[in-house]
Design a protein around this motif. Structure first.
Motif, PDB file in Angstrom:
ATOM      1  N   HIS A  93      -2.308 -13.418  -8.003  1.00 11.93           N
ATOM      2  CA  HIS A  93      -3.395 -12.459  -8.182  1.00 11.93           C
ATOM      3  C   HIS A  93      -3.315 -11.891  -9.582  1.00 11.93           C
ATOM      4  CE1 HIS A  93      -4.479 -12.364  -3.941  1.00 11.93           C
ATOM      5  NE2 HIS A  93      -3.190 -12.425  -3.687  1.00 11.93           N
ATOM      6  N   PRO A  94      -4.422 -11.910 -10.294  1.00 10.36           N
ATOM      7  CA  PRO A  94      -4.359 -11.412 -11.667  1.00 10.36           C
ATOM      8  C   PRO A  94      -4.080  -9.919 -11.734  1.00 10.36           C
ATOM      9  CG  PRO A  94      -6.619 -11.960 -11.046  1.00 10.36           C
ATOM     10  CD  PRO A  94      -5.737 -12.449  -9.946  1.00 10.36           C
ATOM     11  N   GLN A  95      -4.431  -9.186 -10.693  1.00 10.20           N
ATOM     12  CA  GLN A  95      -4.248  -7.741 -10.796  1.00 10.20           C
ATOM     13  C   GLN A  95      -2.879  -7.297 -10.312  1.00 10.20           C
ATOM     14  OE1 GLN A  95      -5.949  -9.267  -8.449  1.00 10.20           O
ATOM     15  NE2 GLN A  95      -6.540  -7.986  -6.740  1.00 10.20           N
ATOM     16  N   VAL A  96      -1.961  -8.257 -10.179  1.00  8.49           N
ATOM     17  CA  VAL A  96      -0.595  -7.895  -9.818  1.00  8.49           C
ATOM     18  C   VAL A  96       0.338  -8.539 -10.844  1.00  8.49           C
ATOM     19  CG1 VAL A  96       1.112  -7.850  -7.995  1.00  8.49           C
ATOM     20  CG2 VAL A  96      -1.303  -8.052  -7.407  1.00  8.49           C
ATOM     21  N   TRP A 116       0.305  -2.407 -14.907  1.00  5.07           N
ATOM     22  CA  TRP A 116      -0.594  -2.135 -13.781  1.00  5.07           C
ATOM     23  C   TRP A 116      -0.257  -0.808 -13.108  1.00  5.07           C
ATOM     24  CZ3 TRP A 116      -5.222  -3.960 -13.010  1.00  5.07           C
ATOM     25  CH2 TRP A 116      -5.572  -5.233 -13.524  1.00  5.07           C
ATOM     26  N   ALA A 117       0.319   0.133 -13.856  1.00  4.95           N
ATOM     27  CA  ALA A 117       0.443   1.499 -13.336  1.00  4.95           C
ATOM     28  C   ALA A 117      -0.972   2.025 -13.160  1.00  4.95           C
ATOM     29  CB  ALA A 117       1.223   2.350 -14.312  1.00  4.95           C
ATOM     30  N   LYS A 118      -1.181   2.808 -12.093  1.00  2.83           N
ATOM     31  CA  LYS A 118      -2.546   3.220 -11.767  1.00  2.83           C
ATOM     32  C   LYS A 118      -2.617   4.710 -11.503  1.00  2.83           C
ATOM     33  CE  LYS A 118      -3.252  -1.195  -9.508  1.00  2.83           C
ATOM     34  NZ  LYS A 118      -2.970  -1.942  -8.296  1.00  2.83           N
ATOM     35  N   GLY A 119      -3.710   5.328 -11.931  1.00  2.00           N
ATOM     36  CA  GLY A 119      -3.972   6.708 -11.558  1.00  2.00           C
ATOM     37  C   GLY A 119      -5.466   6.900 -11.536  1.00  2.00           C
ATOM     38  N   ASP A 127       2.379   0.319  -5.127  1.00  2.00           N
ATOM     39  CA  ASP A 127       1.195  -0.394  -5.586  1.00  2.00           C
ATOM     40  C   ASP A 127       0.165  -0.408  -4.469  1.00  2.00           C
ATOM     41  OD1 ASP A 127      -0.407  -1.670  -7.382  1.00  2.00           O
ATOM     42  OD2 ASP A 127       0.769  -3.514  -7.501  1.00  2.00           O
ATOM     43  N   ILE A 128      -1.075  -0.566  -4.873  1.00  2.00           N
ATOM     44  CA  ILE A 128      -2.145  -0.817  -3.912  1.00  2.00           C
ATOM     45  C   ILE A 128      -2.693  -2.179  -4.306  1.00  2.00           C
ATOM     46  CG2 ILE A 128      -4.216   0.128  -2.839  1.00  2.00           C
ATOM     47  CD1 ILE A 128      -3.677   2.738  -4.393  1.00  2.00           C
ATOM     48  N   ALA A 129      -2.197  -3.216  -3.664  1.00  2.00           N
ATOM     49  CA  ALA A 129      -2.491  -4.563  -4.139  1.00  2.00           C
ATOM     50  C   ALA A 129      -2.091  -5.567  -3.074  1.00  2.00           C
ATOM     51  CB  ALA A 129      -1.714  -4.835  -5.433  1.00  2.00           C
ATOM     52  N   PRO A 130      -2.533  -6.818  -3.218  1.00  2.00           N
ATOM     53  CA  PRO A 130      -2.045  -7.845  -2.303  1.00  2.00           C
ATOM     54  C   PRO A 130      -0.541  -8.038  -2.483  1.00  2.00           C
ATOM     55  CG  PRO A 130      -3.413  -8.816  -4.036  1.00  2.00           C
ATOM     56  CD  PRO A 130      -3.530  -7.349  -4.162  1.00  2.00           C
ATOM     57  N   ALA A 131       0.162  -8.324  -1.386  1.00  2.00           N
ATOM     58  CA  ALA A 131       1.600  -8.540  -1.475  1.00  2.00           C
ATOM     59  C   ALA A 131       1.856  -9.886  -2.124  1.00  2.00           C
ATOM     60  CB  ALA A 131       2.213  -8.496  -0.086  1.00  2.00           C
ATOM     61  N   VAL A 132       2.842  -9.955  -2.998  1.00  2.00           N
ATOM     62  CA  VAL A 132       3.170 -11.216  -3.644  1.00  2.00           C
ATOM     63  C   VAL A 132       4.619 -11.556  -3.398  1.00  2.00           C
ATOM     64  CG1 VAL A 132       1.443 -11.054  -5.453  1.00  2.00           C
ATOM     65  CG2 VAL A 132       3.686 -10.022  -5.790  1.00  2.00           C
ATOM     66  N   ASP A 140       0.856  -1.181   0.000  1.00  2.00           N
ATOM     67  CA  ASP A 140       0.000   0.000   0.000  1.00  2.00           C
ATOM     68  C   ASP A 140       0.891   1.228   0.000  1.00  2.00           C
ATOM     69  OD1 ASP A 140      -2.238   1.511  -0.064  1.00  2.00           O
ATOM     70  OD2 ASP A 140      -2.863   1.136   2.005  1.00  2.00           O
ATOM     71  N   SER A 141       1.337   1.602  -1.172  1.00  2.00           N
ATOM     72  CA  SER A 141       2.132   2.824  -1.250  1.00  2.00           C
ATOM     73  C   SER A 141       1.813   3.533  -2.555  1.00  2.00           C
ATOM     74  CB  SER A 141       3.624   2.501  -1.140  1.00  2.00           C
ATOM     75  OG  SER A 141       4.039   1.702  -2.200  1.00  2.00           O
ATOM     76  N   PHE A 142       1.453   4.790  -2.427  1.00  2.00           N
ATOM     77  CA  PHE A 142       1.060   5.578  -3.586  1.00  2.00           C
ATOM     78  C   PHE A 142       1.098   7.045  -3.196  1.00  2.00           C
ATOM     79  CE2 PHE A 142      -2.661   4.487  -1.125  1.00  2.00           C
ATOM     80  CZ  PHE A 142      -3.476   5.606  -1.130  1.00  2.00           C
ATOM     81  N   THR A 143       1.035   7.889  -4.203  1.00  2.00           N
ATOM     82  CA  THR A 143       0.981   9.328  -3.939  1.00  2.00           C
ATOM     83  C   THR A 143      -0.484   9.760  -3.948  1.00  2.00           C
ATOM     84  OG1 THR A 143       3.081   9.520  -5.074  1.00  2.00           O
ATOM     85  CG2 THR A 143       1.884  11.566  -4.639  1.00  2.00           C
TER      86      THR A 143
END
Lengths: 249, 510, 246
Positions: free
Chosen positions: B465-468, B122-125, B284-289, B64-67
């Motif tokens: 996880h598919p989203q990672v 999976w870059a996100k904004g 990322d904001i995602a489950p840790a892998v 869980d790290s993002f600006t």
């Protein structure tokens, strides 16, 4: 002692808690067949293994033709031996089995064919030794022992698995070898065969020699070799079935 | 059959060398598992060095790290923004002659600023509503991604796809809160809105933080035909989202917007949000892998001793058959039990049962004790669910049992002990080793699908996880088959070989 | 010694399966090498991997077959009891072991050279690899030596433990366990250490042609590590065969 002899003196060998040899001493002289007999566990095989340098004695020595076996440059030309007829790689043909042995002594394939002929194996020379019956393996083992045309021969239970024809053959063969002046040590449990073949008998038990006499002496004293054996080894038998006449004594 | 089993069991337990070898197998599984972990630095260098990942609402570890450009919102309300596309920076691509073929995954040092332009898939904004700025807190977000279009995600593991538009497009996004319910909408023009998803966040307090965010996960280059470990290099990437027309409706107690690096440890700074603004973020904001973009180790790796155990079990299993041939004891055996197939099955049951019986307790000790020891030594171990732990323990037993029976069958078919031992080890262990060390990802996955080594999937603890983007490839602890499918492959090979063994035992003279 | 060599040569060539095993060494080495070369795609994004190493991947399977051959050379004699006959024919036991080692070296060198050459020829067509490059030739020659040393390691181990099945397990354990433990460890220093002392990882360092400044152990030194393992195994085997009752 000349080179046609086996001299075993004061051999001692311990395997863990078991004393296998306890001062084994005897001599195998030229020009005769010496029988080597004794109960199971008496130390016959261990003695022969020490003579062949396979096992090292804790004490004592075994000389072949006046030398320790391991110092012989071409040992099979001095002593021919048969310890375990089954000890061969089953996939190799009889002829090839003898061929590598021949090469190890600087002998050629011609000599291999000679001993195959002598042992009556020419017809099966190119068959896998693994398919041989015990009797055929014994013949192959005897052929291997004869390979170096040695003055000394040492055979452990060569009659095992032999058919009557084969037994007659070995008997005559060994007699003939002795008549040529060779020294032959023949270990067996078959007293009747030994009585017919040997000139001299070394009877052992519990790792030492119980009797070392000529055949006529033994026969004169005990009547038959079997009786001589039973009487002389009475106190040296380690394994005895319950209910046997000796056990209930 | 009971008598045959009893006979085989007596044969097995009365050869001292075999009993010792099997005991050593169990000890090796435990010993290597406890010793091979090495040392870690977690918790060793003062209070800031604990390796702790944030834990999400579902109890799972998360990244869980993002600006975050945010403001508080009390009660119901909505936030709308226009996102004018994403741009980004990827870590530098390894060139020929660069760092290649070392033994481990290489993660480039330094910030992504010295990399090359590009976007991680999976870059996100987009927009997010979150319980404060604490990493791991409950959230819902609507976003544009690098290569996966518009998405609505919440609480780390949930992901719903919207229109698959490219990252360069301008897109209107909106999040609406009504009680515990969050609705995410998107629109190409700000007038025609489409709902992407509606989710419930039961843990969301009355006052939440809402705002715009950007982040971009660890990026991995797979070079030179996708080789496994050797050609994989990577590092952090960055995404920049350009926003305008930010509008907030509802009760906002704080007067100003703040900019916070969530997961960065520093307090937020006030932010002037004018007509347009940019948010650049990395993380990322995602489950840790686990794997190249993860940290630490998995409990699967504590089971490394399985290989030593496996080799010993293979040797013993092979010998139980070849020793019978060697001295002709097989004749006595088939005289005692003339139905030869039954002899072999009895052996298989006894060996398989024994291998299972020593594998399970050994693996249990490693999993439960080894995990604790690794943590005590400062190694970060990804937690796994109890069900996973039980599957790993039972799976290790099954793996050893399958290998034992396979080796027995090979010993019967090949008859020669050492050939069967080598064959047994090579078909089970070598594919795994090649897949993990030298082979490119595709042939590695192929090997782990078709060879008996597929059964090592039983020991997989990493969750996919598919989203990672985390390269679910063998080197990272991900097997191409599910655990039970992997076991089925081993079982299939074992059954096939056992069938051949029964046939050859029946047909051949002993 | 000459006679012992002649005998061992006759033995080896009349053992059924020797020829097949040698062919398998070649086939396994070339087969896996060609597969690895074929799946390595250098068009997309260039090749950052060590192409010489890729083309010689088959050595990793070939070594298992070499181990079978080497274990058989003396192990089959122990399992049948024929070793007694061999030691009766040539009572100087170190001579027997040395003759076996020399004969094994000769046949493994031949098969390994064929396998390695085949792998490189395939790589020459499949990969942008300059096979006449000095480093590539070193990797190739080193791979042949690697296979020979693996054979000698297996011969020594088998002589020491006498049971061919156990010996085969021990040899493959020695080869495979070091890299496997390396895969599981979280400690990069420990892993580097394993790569420096493990017979397989260190020995295969001889295949490295790129990134030589970052390898755990330099090519020839790595091969020397395997050489030390083989020498230690032969020494142990030699001592035991000399001191023990046969």
């Amino acid at each position: 002692m000349n080179e046609t002899s086996i001299v075993v003196s004061g051999l001692r060998k311990r395997f863990g808690p078991t004393l296998a040899l306890d001062g084994m001493s005897f001599t195998v002289g030229p020009g005769q067949v010496t029988g080597f007999a004794g109960p199971n566990g008496a130390g016959k095989s261990t003695t022969m293994r020490i003579v062949l340098g396979l096992d090292a004695p804790d004490e004592g020595s075994a000389l072949v033709g006046g030398r320790p076996y391991r110092s012989l440059p071409c040992p099979l030309r001095v002593v021919g031996s048969l310890l375990d007829a089954g000890a061969l790689q089953p996939g190799r043909t009889a002829r090839n089995h003898l061929l590598w042995l021949a090469h190890s002594q600087g002998l050629t394939a011609a000599r291999v064919d000679q001993v195959l002929e002598q042992a009556g194996l020419t017809g099966v020379a190119r068959r896998r030794a693994g398919g041989f019956s015990l009797g055929m393996r014994q013949r192959l083992g005897i052929a291997a022992a004869m390979l170096g045309d040695p003055p000394v021969l040492m055979l452990d239970e060569p009659f095992n698995g032999m058919d009557p024809e084969g037994i007659v053959w070995i008997r005559g063969f060994l007699r003939a070898l002795a008549a040529e002046g060779r020294a032959v040590l023949l270990s067996t449990h078959l007293m009747s065969e030994l009585q017919d073949t040997a000139d001299h008998v070394v009877l052992v038990g519990r790792g030492r020699v119980l009797a070392d006499r000529t055949m006529p002496e033994l026969l004169a004293r005990h009547g038959s070799l079997e009786r001589a054996y039973l009487e002389l080894t009475r106190d040296a038998v380690e394994f005895r079935a319950a209910g046997s006449p000796e056990a209930s004594r | 059959m009971r008598a045959a089993l009893h006979a085989e069991w007596t044969k097995l337990r009365t050869v001292r060398g075999w009993v010792v070898a099997l005991a050593v197998a169990a000890v090796a599984v435990v010993g290597l598992g406890l010793l091979a972990g090495g040392q870690g630095s977690c918790g060793r260098n003062g209070p800031q060095s604990e390796c702790v990942l944030p834990v999400g609402p579902g109890g799972q570890e998360v990244t869980d790290s993002f600006t975050f450009v945010h403001r508080s919102l009390t009660g119901d309300g909505s936030i709308t923004v226009r996102l004018n596309g994403l741009t980004g920076v990827l870590p530098r691509k390894p060139g020929p002659g660069g760092p290649a073929d070392s033994t481990g995954p290489q993660v480039a040092e330094g910030d992504p600023g010295d990399g090359e332009p590009g976007l991680a898939p999976w870059a996100k904004g987009g927009l997010i509503v979150k319980d404060g700025t604490r990493p791991g807190s409950t959230y819902a977000a609507i976003m544009l991604t690098g290569a996966h279009g518009v998405r609505m995600q919440h609480d780390y593991v949930h992901d719903r796809a919207g229109p698959p538009v490219p990252a360069t497009t301008a897109r209107w996004l909106r999040l609406t809160r009504a009680g515990q319910t969050i609705t995410g909408q998107e629109s190409p023009d700000g007038t025609a809105w489409t709902t992407v998803g509606t989710v419930r966040l039961p843990g969301l307090p009355a006052t939440a933080q809402v705002g715009a965010f950007a982040t971009s996960p660890q990026y991995t280059w797979v070079a030179g035909g996708g080789r496994g470990v050797g050609g994989v290099t990577g590092g952090p990437s960055q995404a920049t989202a350009t926003f305008d027309s930010l509008g907030l409706q509802g009760t906002a107690p704080d007067p100003a917007w703040m900019r916070t690096l969530v997961g960065g440890g520093a307090p937020g700074q006030p932010e002037e949000v004018g007509a347009g603004f940019r948010v650049a973020g990395s993380g990322d904001i995602a489950p840790a892998v686990a794997g190249i973009s993860g940290i630490g180790t998995t409990i699967s790796q504590t089971l490394i001793g399985t290989f030593a155990g496996l080799i010993l079990v293979v040797v013993v299993a092979t010998m139980t058959m070849t020793a019978e041939y060697r001295r002709g004891m097989i004749r006595t055996t088939v005289a005692a039990v003339p139905r030869r197939g039954r002899v072999l099955l009895a052996k298989a049951v006894v060996l398989g049962g024994t291998a299972f019986g020593l594998g399970v307790p050994a693996a249990a000790v490693v999993i439960f004790v080894g995990q604790r020891m690794l943590r005590d030594r400062g190694v970060y171990v990804h937690p796994a669910s109890t069900a996973t732990e039980v599957r790993l323990v039972v799976g290790t037993g099954l793996l050893l049992a399958g290998a034992a029976v396979l080796a027995l069958a090979l010993g019967t078919v090949l008859r020669r002990g050492f050939t069967a031992v080598v064959a047994g080890i090579v078909v089970v262990v070598l594919p795994y080793l090649l897949a993990m060390s030298v082979l490119p990802a595709e042939p590695a996955q192929w090997l782990l699908r078709v060879t008996p080594a597929a059964a090592f999937a039983l020991q997989q603890s990493a969750v996919s996880h598919p989203q990672v983007d985390h390269f679910p490839i063998p080197v990272n602890g991900y097997f191409p088959l599910s655990p039970w499918a992997g076991l089925a492959v081993l079982a299939g090979w074992t059954a096939l070989t056992l069938g051949l063994a029964v046939l050859s035992l029946r047909r051949r003279d002993v | 010694m000459r006679r012992a060599l002649h005998a061992e040569w006759t033995k080896l060539r009349t053992t059924p399966g020797t020829g097949l095993l040698l062919l398998t060494v070649v086939a396994a080495t070339v087969g896996i090498g060609v597969l690895a070369s074929a799946v390595t795609d250098c068009r997309a994004g260039g090749c950052t991997v060590d192409l010489a190493k890729v083309s010689l991947t088959g050595v990793q399977l070939g070594q298992a077959v070499v181990a079978v051959l080497a274990v058989q050379v003396i192990g089959a004699e122990y399992s049948t009891g024929m070793i007694h006959l061999s030691l009766t024919a040539v009572p100087r036991r170190l001579t027997v072991l040395a003759a076996k080692a020399l004969v094994l070296t000769a046949v493994v060198t031949t098969a390994a050279a064929a396998g390695v050459a085949g792998s490189l020829l395939a790589a020459d067509r499949l990969l942008p690899l300059a096979v006449t490059d000095a480093a590539v030739l070193r990797a190739a020659a080193g791979s042949v030596l690697y296979l020979v040393l693996v054979g000698l390691l297996a011969l020594g181990v088998t002589t020491a433990v006498r049971n061919p099945g156990a010996a085969a397990g021990l040899v493959l354990g020695l080869l495979y366990l070091f890299p496997l433990i390396g895969l599981a460890t979280t400690d990069p220093d420990f892993r580097r250490h394993l790569d420096q002392i493990g017979p397989m990882a260190a020995g295969l360092a001889v295949q490295a042609t790129t990134g030589l400044d970052s390898v755990a152990v330099s090519p020839w030194r790595g091969l020397a590590v395997l050489g030390a393992w083989a020498a230690a195994a032969l020494l142990a085997g030699g001592l035991l065969i000399r001191l023990r009752d046969a």
